[in-house]
Design an enzyme around this catalytic site. Structure first.
Site, PDB file in Angstrom:
ATOM      1  CG  ASP A 196      -2.300   0.650   0.856  1.00  0.00           C
ATOM      2  OD1 ASP A 196      -2.258   1.681   0.165  1.00  0.00           O
ATOM      3  OD2 ASP A 196      -3.359   0.181   1.291  1.00  0.00           O
ATOM      4  CG  HIS A 251      12.700  -2.782 -12.036  1.00  0.00           C
ATOM      5  ND1 HIS A 251      12.255  -4.039 -11.712  1.00  0.00           N
ATOM      6  CD2 HIS A 251      13.612  -2.462 -11.089  1.00  0.00           C
ATOM      7  CE1 HIS A 251      12.882  -4.469 -10.632  1.00  0.00           C
ATOM      8  NE2 HIS A 251      13.707  -3.522 -10.229  1.00  0.00           N
TER       9      HIS A 251
END
Ligand SMILES: *[C@@H]1O[C@H](CO)[C@@H](O)[C@H](O)[C@H]1NC(C)=O
Ligand SMILES: *[C@@H]1O[C@H](CO)[C@@H](O)[C@H](O)[C@H]1NC(C)=O
Length: 444
Positions: free
Chosen positions: A215, A290
């Site tokens: 989160d 990435h």
């Protein structure tokens, strides 16, 4: 003026370009410890994982709250009674030990500090940690207490501490000001609801922090102003965000710089759904990473949020510069989304040097709606009035001109942490962004 003081003043004026004044405690830990030391072992504490040290911490705080240092020496300490530490002035907590949650109260905060000024919470050895054992709740599909919450704390710092496996949010700063948070590692379970750092208030510098969860990594909520957030490592997280935003949003002068994000939901998400007020004068520079689902994501129709009353939050004067790396699949999840509310078209949204390619497929999408500015797929404004326009998608089929490759961090996490087993306490790392050393040396 002593030279060292002059240098310190110079340094703080340099870093404070986005801050509105000095951050951190007004007096040093040495000064506080010279006033008085309140070792919890002298206030009924026992270095045992199964003893409840809550009352001892509360008593040591009461004895040192008007000037001194609460000391929790190296060792293991159970915490069954969660503590509210209030009304401190010129007080520090030196956590060289590890606090383990033993209490099963499913709400509140393990440690709640409020109405306090000139405060420092740190570990002099960088080995201090709070173990929340959140998995005992998460395995049953529930949440428990947060680990750490600061409310109305002024002139403070929190540093060199690990927060591990919170049953709920890890670290919240609510209505705080003039703070500095640095050299911290947060490791939580791999699900929503286990936010890393959530902040609102003013004049706060967060730097050199690593977060793993699924989160919020380091997220700003409303109202907030003059925050500098840099050298952040979201090592398998949800990613950083501003929001969720509703009625009367008031956020401005927020800078994120040097944010490295891998395997997260996004690199940066600004999220609202309906609502009112504005987010303006913010910068998001030097993002790298990435394998993220979304990358640069302004979402004025964020579907995970119930629609708030209002025409939409107005976003303006937001700039995004030098983003490098790859996203997981840019053909299905656009690495640029600038989806602004039709009732409040955004403007001066400037995206430049955006070099994000895709790991899967051979194209990336840019999606924009009601967005004016430059770069990506936003529209160049030709008039001073910004009218609404429907969503458009731009397909980019060639690798960005400049190198899109991002340096990866050594040993990026390759999986999230389980919800059903304890998470080991990590050491505070010594780099939080490829090639950069922490802005302040680790203490330990
Ligand atoms: C916080 O620090 C600033 C700058 O050192 C000082 O001017 C201010 O009075 C302090 N605030 C409180 C509440 O102590
Ligand atoms: C990212 O997390 C992994 C797993 O805990 C760890 O091995 C690695 O060192 C972390 N990366 C950095 C640079 O701290």
């Amino acid at each position: 003026m002593k030279l060292s003081i002059l240098f310190a003043a110079l340094l703080s004026s340099l870093v404070s370009a986005q801050l509105s004044g000095t951050v951190g405690p007004s007096t040093t830990t040495a000064h506080k410890a010279a006033t008085k030391v309140c070792n919890i072992l002298s206030y009924g504490g026992v270095a045992s994982k199964t003893t409840d040290n809550g009352p001892a911490i509360a008593s040591a705080w009461a004895a040192c709250a008007s000037g001194g240092e609460v000391y929790i020496p190296a060792g293991d300490y159970g915490l069954s009674t969660f503590v509210t530490l209030t009304g401190g002035t010129a007080v520090s907590i030196n956590l060289d030990g590890v606090i383990y949650r033993t209490g099963s109260t499913a709400s509140g905060n393990m440690i709640f500090i409020e109405h306090t000024t000139d405060f420092e919470f740190y570990s002099s050895t960088s080995a201090g940690a709070i173990q929340g054992y959140g998995y005992t709740f998460h395995a049953a599909g529930t949440y428990g207490p947060r680990i750490l919450r600061l409310y109305e704390v002024v002139n403070f710092s929190v540093h060199d501490i690990a927060l591990v496996d919170s049953p709920a949010f890890h670290f919240t700063m609510d209505t705080c000001s003039n703070g500095e948070v640095y050299n911290m590692i947060i490791r939580g379970g791999n699900e929503g609801g286990l936010d890393g750092i959530d902040i609102w208030g003013t004049n706060i510098w967060v730097h050199d922090v690593e977060v793993t969860n699924k989160d919020e990594c380091v997220t700003v909520k409303s109202p907030a102003s003059y925050m500098l957030i840099e050298s952040i490592y979201c090592n398998w997280s949800g990613g950083s965000a501003i929001g969720s935003l509703g009625a009367d949003t008031d956020i401005h002068h927020i800078t994120y710089n040097h944010v490295y994000t891998q395997n997260s939901n996004q690199m940066m998400l600004i999220k609202s759904n309906g609502g009112s007020g504005s987010v303006y004068s913010c910068q998001f520079n030097n993002f790298m990473g990435h394998s993220n689902a979304y990358t640069l994501d302004i979402d004025g129709y964020w579907s995970s949020e119930t629609t708030a009353a209002g025409n939409g939050v107005l976003f303006h004067d937001l700039s995004f510069s030098h983003w490098h790396g790859t996203c997981a699949n840019g053909g299905t999840r656009a690495p640029i989304q600038a989806l602004c509310p039709s009732g409040a078209p955004c403007y001066n949204i400037d995206i430049e040097a955006f070099y994000i390619w895709t790991e899967a497929g051979s194209e990336v999408l840019y999606k924009c709606e009601n967005a004016y500015g430059a770069g990506g797929c936003v529209k160049t404004a030709t008039a001073s009035s910004y009218t609404a326009w429907a969503i458009t998608t731009k397909t980019v089929t060639s690798v960005p001109v400049a190198s899109y490759s991002a340096t990866t961090m050594a040993a990026d996490l390759t999986a999230g942490f389980a919800l059903t087993a304890s998470i080991a306490i990590p050491t505070v790392p010594s780099s939080f962004y490829p090639g950069l050393a922490p802005l302040s040396a680790k203490l330990g």
